[in-house]
Design an enzyme around this catalytic site. Structure first.
Site, PDB file in Angstrom:
ATOM      1  N   GLU A 428      10.336  11.010   1.725  1.00  0.00           N
ATOM      2  CA  GLU A 428      10.246  11.766   2.987  1.00  0.00           C
ATOM      3  C   GLU A 428       8.836  11.703   3.583  1.00  0.00           C
ATOM      4  O   GLU A 428       8.312  12.699   4.084  1.00  0.00           O
ATOM      5  CB  GLU A 428      10.731  13.210   2.791  1.00  0.00           C
TER       6      GLU A 428
HETATM    7  C1  FAD Z   1      14.220   8.874  -5.992  1.00  0.00           C
HETATM    8  C2  FAD Z   1      14.205   8.351  -4.589  1.00  0.00           C
HETATM    9  C3  FAD Z   1      15.058   8.893  -3.645  1.00  0.00           C
HETATM   10  C4  FAD Z   1      15.084   8.385  -2.331  1.00  0.00           C
HETATM   11  N1  FAD Z   1      16.014   8.860  -1.446  1.00  0.00           N
HETATM   12  C5  FAD Z   1      16.148   8.236  -0.239  1.00  0.00           C
HETATM   13  C6  FAD Z   1      17.218   8.581   0.644  1.00  0.00           C
HETATM   14  O1  FAD Z   1      18.035   9.469   0.361  1.00  0.00           O
HETATM   15  N2  FAD Z   1      17.355   7.877   1.807  1.00  0.00           N
HETATM   16  C7  FAD Z   1      16.491   6.884   2.151  1.00  0.00           C
HETATM   17  O2  FAD Z   1      16.643   6.285   3.225  1.00  0.00           O
HETATM   18  N3  FAD Z   1      15.430   6.550   1.353  1.00  0.00           N
HETATM   19  C8  FAD Z   1      15.256   7.192   0.163  1.00  0.00           C
HETATM   20  N4  FAD Z   1      14.223   6.838  -0.682  1.00  0.00           N
HETATM   21  C9  FAD Z   1      13.230   5.871  -0.228  1.00  0.00           C
HETATM   22  C10 FAD Z   1      11.861   6.507   0.030  1.00  0.00           C
HETATM   23  O3  FAD Z   1      11.910   7.260   1.194  1.00  0.00           O
HETATM   24  C11 FAD Z   1      10.835   5.370   0.050  1.00  0.00           C
HETATM   25  O4  FAD Z   1      10.580   5.048  -1.297  1.00  0.00           O
HETATM   26  C12 FAD Z   1       9.579   5.725   0.757  1.00  0.00           C
HETATM   27  O5  FAD Z   1       9.823   5.789   2.129  1.00  0.00           O
HETATM   28  C13 FAD Z   1       8.459   4.712   0.522  1.00  0.00           C
HETATM   29  O6  FAD Z   1       8.900   3.418   0.791  1.00  0.00           O
HETATM   30  P1  FAD Z   1       8.697   2.274  -0.286  1.00  0.00           P
HETATM   31  O7  FAD Z   1       9.080   2.823  -1.611  1.00  0.00           O
HETATM   32  O8  FAD Z   1       9.416   1.075   0.163  1.00  0.00           O
HETATM   33  O9  FAD Z   1       7.146   2.013  -0.316  1.00  0.00           O
HETATM   34  P2  FAD Z   1       6.312   0.960   0.601  1.00  0.00           P
HETATM   35  O10 FAD Z   1       6.580   1.228   2.035  1.00  0.00           O
HETATM   36  O11 FAD Z   1       6.560  -0.396   0.052  1.00  0.00           O
HETATM   37  O12 FAD Z   1       4.858   1.422   0.268  1.00  0.00           O
HETATM   38  C14 FAD Z   1       4.150   1.088  -0.912  1.00  0.00           C
HETATM   39  C15 FAD Z   1       2.812   1.832  -0.895  1.00  0.00           C
HETATM   40  O13 FAD Z   1       2.055   1.448   0.257  1.00  0.00           O
HETATM   41  C16 FAD Z   1       1.727   2.595   1.039  1.00  0.00           C
HETATM   42  N5  FAD Z   1       1.776   2.221   2.451  1.00  0.00           N
HETATM   43  C17 FAD Z   1       2.801   1.653   3.130  1.00  0.00           C
HETATM   44  N6  FAD Z   1       2.491   1.474   4.410  1.00  0.00           N
HETATM   45  C18 FAD Z   1       1.226   1.925   4.567  1.00  0.00           C
HETATM   46  C19 FAD Z   1       0.319   2.021   5.665  1.00  0.00           C
HETATM   47  N7  FAD Z   1       0.652   1.621   6.901  1.00  0.00           N
HETATM   48  N8  FAD Z   1      -0.886   2.565   5.453  1.00  0.00           N
HETATM   49  C20 FAD Z   1      -1.244   3.014   4.241  1.00  0.00           C
HETATM   50  N9  FAD Z   1      -0.444   2.954   3.167  1.00  0.00           N
HETATM   51  C21 FAD Z   1       0.772   2.413   3.321  1.00  0.00           C
HETATM   52  C22 FAD Z   1       2.776   3.627   0.670  1.00  0.00           C
HETATM   53  O14 FAD Z   1       2.340   4.946   0.893  1.00  0.00           O
HETATM   54  C23 FAD Z   1       2.955   3.338  -0.808  1.00  0.00           C
HETATM   55  O15 FAD Z   1       1.911   3.940  -1.530  1.00  0.00           O
HETATM   56  C24 FAD Z   1      14.183   7.340  -1.979  1.00  0.00           C
HETATM   57  C25 FAD Z   1      13.307   6.815  -2.930  1.00  0.00           C
HETATM   58  C26 FAD Z   1      13.321   7.291  -4.220  1.00  0.00           C
HETATM   59  C27 FAD Z   1      12.403   6.660  -5.222  1.00  0.00           C
END
Ligand code: FAD
Length: 644
Positions: A428
């Site tokens: 979130e």
């Molecule tokens: C247990 C769990 C439940 C979830 N439930 C849902 C759900 O119900 N529905 C749904 O749609 N999603 C869900 N998610 C997805 C979750 O919202 C994402 O994991 C989250 O948005 C982060 O995306 P990512 O994991 O792809 O990280 P990435 O976007 O790949 O980011 C990797 C790292 O880079 C950082 N980063 C990325 N972009 C930038 C930037 N521009 N500047 C600085 N730092 C940056 C991030 O903060 C992170 O530290 C869930 C994930 C988990 C693990």
């Protein structure tokens, strides 16, 4: 053993940084029709009148909420949280009990069969039920903070409300599907397509990590409608029946914590969705997601508040009884400071959350910055609280509850709360993204008046107009940062012993505004890349908001409960130390050398440093490639028992 050769290889093509930002910017709610405490705070104006006096729920909301909490407390006592951990799933009977309680309809209006709870009582109920097992908090909040009920309630037509909300209130679970293998923090990459087919749309794509995905009856799906003649298309929100032909739940994912959640990888292959299931209109999907999160975001802090309360309870009981070196461990200063941190932080998190909820309930303020601040702050601080509790518990903090109980000891699930709490900093809106999102709002006024000066795409004329606008604004605004009530010894007298903290907040609010302005003057168009600087400025704002919430609440409750003033005072002392350190770090830091070092790390300059250990296998990619088309794996959906 050799080091890996390649790092930071982009996994797929997608929109570039500028395009990604454009998409996020287009989804932003730009208008401010109501006052915002947070926005004013970052402009150096402590608008106490927006949060003081401490709001109170209406008598009806309170009566309804308290009655619900009493019933939820009875159910929570019966929850077998350890069974959920052992079996790594929420047991079938509990779904029925939660539905009977009305837990799936807490936020749904009574007219549609729900409980119609206020934000305040919804979040109190979430914290309470999640104390039975945190996976239950994730189940209920994914269902109604981001799942189908909230966007349908906010943006659905009357027909959509009648069609969907009663089902959900009765216990049918929903899920929110935005994330994809290539779409995490950056929604501009959404690849799931929604192709118009005359009467509706056909969805194709792969959605990752959908909480509740294996058990949901309804999904909110974010998918991209292609642009056509006369229709700009764009990311669109659809309500989708989970049993529609072409949907396959390909996997149930498992995690560090939240072992009970039903989180899924879901394939869409030619899934037909009727046009009447579009929410709000084509291209409005991200706006819906962001607006939903304005209040939906409060449910994660609710879990953090509940978690911190639980940690405080364990810390107190254990530290008073455990004797080492001739004294209770809590009497040793090194442990005492941790206990004080846990107690002060718990009071602050609860104050911030309750304040945000009540401001959301009485609808007089715009709370988008405050809600984002409390999500950011609560997820970071509750994680530290859990970590400090592990330390206080010593070896027992690292031991599982089953193992403790087998020796006849109190089975405190301390290692579990650390695992369960960790995700709050990621989903979130990760901490990094929250920093950017809040910073964007904090500099909004500056961009409004001076944005064209630093916009490389702006015309000469637009730049000249911006210079004139900026001169007018800053001539009036900058002098206001130099003086304020925070310098007057008698100011905020009504806060009694907390007045000095309120004065500190007032002074710091002007100081952080001046710092942001100095940053903009120094880096201009490059400011947005100064993420570490912006992150610290936002963290200062979060601390100031936390201090304000504590002081206003403690003042309001002082007559009936003097302990609030003590807790608020202690918390403010702690927060001020952090704020001072953050101000220092704004200009004295290792950011420049860190940026250089990180770049060289990514270039592979220091791979020798990775020698001497076994490395992760390299035969699989970091992000798995996937293709559109029918599923080749069995559907792993979990069927919940039908209720009579
Ligand atoms: C247990 C769990 C439940 C979830 N439930 C849902 C759900 O119900 N529905 C749904 O749609 N999603 C869900 N998610 C997805 C979750 O919202 C994402 O994991 C989250 O948005 C982060 O995306 P990512 O994991 O792809 O990280 P990435 O976007 O790949 O980011 C990797 C790292 O880079 C950082 N980063 C990325 N972009 C930038 C930037 N521009 N500047 C600085 N730092 C940056 C991030 O903060 C992170 O530290 C869930 C994930 C988990 C693990």
């Amino acid at each position: 053993m050799t080091a890996q050769k390649e790092y930071a290889r982009p996994t797929t093509q997608g929109p570039n940084e500028r395009e990604a930002r454009k998409v996020a910017e287009a989804a932003r709610q730009t208008e401010w029709t109501k006052p915002s405490f947070g926005k004013e705070l970052f402009l150096g104006r402590l608008r106490l009148d927006l949060v003081d006096p401490w709001p109170t729920p209406s008598p009806e909301a309170r009566a309804k909420g308290e009655a619900f909490l009493a019933r939820a407390a009875e159910l929570t006592e019966r929850i077998d949280g350890r069974r959920i951990e052992r079996e790594a799933r929420i047991y079938d009977e509990l779904f029925g009990e939660l539905a009977d309680l009305g837990a799936f309809g807490m936020k749904i209006p009574e007219a549609y069969g729900g409980q119609g709870l206020s934000n305040l009582y919804y979040n109190k109920a979430l914290a309470l039920i999640a104390s039975g097992n945190p996976s239950l908090g994730a189940l209920l909040s994914a269902h109604q903070s981001i799942g189908v009920p909230q966007p349908v309630k906010m943006f659905g037509t009357e027909e959509q409300k009648k069609r969907f909300l009663p089902r959900l209130a009765a216990g049918e679970v929903s899920a929110f599907l935005l994330t994809e293998p290539d779409v995490g923090s950056d929604p501009a990459r959404v690849a799931t397509s929604a192709t118009p087919d005359g009467e509706g749309y056909v969805l194709d794509g792969l959605k990752l990590w959908a909480t509740n995905g294996t058990i949901a009856g309804l999904f909110v799906v974010m998918a991209r409608v292609p642009a056509t003649e006369g229709n700009r298309g764009g990311i669109t929100a659809f309500v989708v029946e989970a049993d529609s032909p072409g949907i396959t739940v390909e996997a149930r994912n498992s995690f560090l914590g939240l072992r009970g959640i039903e989180n899924a990888l879901i394939r869409f292959d030619g899934v037909r969705v009727p046009a009447e299931n579009v929410l709000m209109g084509v291209g409005r999907g991200l706006k819906i997601a962001l607006a939903t999160l304005n209040t939906g975001r409060l449910s994660l802090p609710a879990m953090c508040v509940g978690g911190s309360k639980w940690c405080l309870n364990v810390a107190r009981g254990w530290s008073a009884e455990r004797v080492q070196w001739g004294r209770a461990v809590g009497a040793h200063e090194a442990v005492a400071t941790k206990i004080a941190f846990i107690a002060g932080t718990t009071y602050a998190l609860e104050s911030m959350l309750d304040l945000c909820c009540m401001l959301a309930d009485d609808e007089t303020n715009d709370i988008r910055i405050e809600a984002a601040l409390v999500k950011l702050y609560a997820s970071e601080m509750a994680w530290k609280v859990a970590d400090e509790l592990i330390q206080i518990r010593g070896g027992r903090g690292y031991e599982t509850a089953d193992s403790l109980e087998a020796r006849g000891e109190r089975p405190a699930e301390v290692e579990q709360i650390l695992r369960d709490m960790r995700i709050n900093r990621i989903f979130e809106g990760s901490t990094e993204i929250m920093h950017l999102l809040i910073a964007r709002e904090a500099v909004d006024t500056h961009l409004d008046v001076a944005g064209d000066i630093i916009d490389p795409d702006a015309s000469k004329r637009a730049k000249a107009e911006a210079v004139a606008r900026a001169a007018g604004f800053y001539a009036g605004w900058l002098p206001t940062l130099a003086v304020g009530a925070g310098f007057m010894p008698g100011a905020y007298r009504e806060f009694g012993p907390l007045a000095e903290h309120v004065r500190f907040v007032e002074r710091s609010s002007r100081r952080v505004a001046a710092s942001i302005f100095a940053g903009m003057a120094r880096w201009q168009g490059g400011m947005e890349r100064r993420q570490a600087f912006l992150g610290r400025a936002v963290d200062i704002g979060a601390e100031l908001f936390a201090m304000t919430a504590c002081c206003v609440r403690a003042k309001a409750e002082a007559a009936s409960d003097p302990t609030g003033v003590e807790l608020a005072d202690a918390f403010c002392e702690q927060a001020r130390v952090r704020v001072d350190a953050l101000f220092t770090a704004l200009w004295h830091n290792s950011d420049t050398s860190d940026r250089k070092l990180a770049r060289k790390v990514l270039e592979g300059r220091y791979t020798k440093l990775e020698d001497g250990v076994r490395h992760i296998r390299e035969d699989l990619p970091w992000v798995a490639p996937w293709k559109l088309g029918p599923s080749t794996t069995p559907d792993v959906r979990r069927k919940l028992p039908k209720r009579g």
